[in-house]
Write an enzyme that holds these catalytic residues in place. Structure first.
Site, PDB file in Angstrom:
ATOM      1  N   GLY A 207       3.998   0.403   6.770  1.00 21.32           N
ATOM      2  CA  GLY A 207       4.808   0.240   5.571  1.00 21.32           C
ATOM      3  C   GLY A 207       5.264   1.625   5.152  1.00 21.32           C
ATOM      4  O   GLY A 207       4.489   2.583   5.208  1.00 21.32           O
TER       5      GLY A 207
ATOM      6  N   ASN B 185       0.824  -1.216   0.000  1.00 19.58           N
ATOM      7  CA  ASN B 185       0.000   0.000   0.000  1.00 19.58           C
ATOM      8  C   ASN B 185       0.855   1.262   0.000  1.00 19.58           C
ATOM      9  O   ASN B 185       0.569   2.216  -0.723  1.00 19.58           O
ATOM     10  CB  ASN B 185      -0.948   0.002   1.196  1.00 19.58           C
TER      11      ASN B 185
ATOM     12  N   ALA C 285       3.137   6.048   3.042  1.00 25.95           N
ATOM     13  CA  ALA C 285       3.063   5.218   4.248  1.00 25.95           C
ATOM     14  C   ALA C 285       1.674   4.623   4.394  1.00 25.95           C
ATOM     15  O   ALA C 285       0.689   5.182   3.917  1.00 25.95           O
ATOM     16  CB  ALA C 285       3.417   6.050   5.484  1.00 25.95           C
ATOM     17  N   ASP C 286       1.626   3.483   5.063  1.00 25.48           N
ATOM     18  CA  ASP C 286       0.346   2.837   5.364  1.00 25.48           C
ATOM     19  C   ASP C 286       0.491   2.132   6.705  1.00 25.48           C
ATOM     20  O   ASP C 286       1.466   1.428   6.937  1.00 25.48           O
ATOM     21  CB  ASP C 286      -0.023   1.823   4.274  1.00 25.48           C
ATOM     22  N   THR C 287      -0.472   2.364   7.601  1.00 23.35           N
ATOM     23  CA  THR C 287      -0.410   1.802   8.949  1.00 23.35           C
ATOM     24  C   THR C 287      -1.636   0.952   9.230  1.00 23.35           C
ATOM     25  O   THR C 287      -2.757   1.366   8.934  1.00 23.35           O
ATOM     26  CB  THR C 287      -0.316   2.934  10.007  1.00 23.35           C
TER      27      THR C 287
END
Length: 195
Positions: free
Chosen positions: A106, A49, A69-71
């Site tokens: 990420g 992502n 970013a992806d959380t």
């Protein structure tokens, strides 16, 4: 200084990046929609992502550095998304109640000029305190859990439901600053020299 672009509309990520490099960046929201969890493992999922968000914005510009970013929050191997209703937030808070969850981000940084792409991830363990139904209800009524991964915000009132943390605090907020700084340093950007 080189142009830095944050491929995210998250006010929390924007604030964290500002903490690191001041106002020396632009925000361009990615229109990439994260797919519902596929057969990918959580680490692969968040990196995928973050990469897609960064690649979309990088394809629109000629120069600079793009950060994506992806959380997600992982509880008992299940990815918890962002609740969009009070009922979903209540349900999610009951699920994480008294549990140790893992917050995984990420992170992808694309250096357009150098034709370089770096993707990594950061995982932080968070122990959620045992909450009563009344405490869950009171927290839901603040509206803070809405649209937050795992239905809590450690940087807000959610701090009082976090019993302990093992790892990068900033990762839980949404952007692992230690790892981001390391990547920027490798690209020749010294955040200590940015004012």
């Amino acid at each position: 200084m080189r142009q830095i672009i944050l491929a995210s509309a998250s006010p929390r990520r924007k604030e964290l990046l500002r903490q690191l490099i001041g106002d020396n960046f632009k925000v361009v929201e990615s229109s990439y929609h994260e797919k519902s969890q596929t057969k990918m493992k959580p680490l692969e999922f968040v990196i995928h992502n973050s990469r897609e968000k960064a690649k979309e914005i990088a394809s629109m510009i000629r120069h600079g550095i793009v950060i994506g970013a992806d959380t997600v929050v992982l509880c008992d191997e299940e990815i918890l998304g962002k609740p969009h209703t009070e009922n979903k937030a209540r349900e999610m808070l009951r699920q994480i109640n008294g549990e140790k969850v893992h917050v995984i981000t990420g992170l992808t940084v694309i250096d357009i000029d150098g034709n370089l792409q770096t993707s990594t991830s950061e995982t932080t363990s968070v122990k959620i305190k045992q909450m009563s139904d009344a405490e869950i209800e009171a927290y839901v009524k603040t509206k803070e859990p809405i649209d937050k991964a795992g239905a809590f915000a450690i940087q807000g009132k959610g701090a009082i439901i976090v019993e302990e943390i093992d790892g990068d605090y900033f990762n839980v907020v949404g952007l692992p600053l230690f790892k981001l700084n390391k990547i920027l340093h490798e690209l020749g950007i010294d955040v200590m020299e940015i004012v």
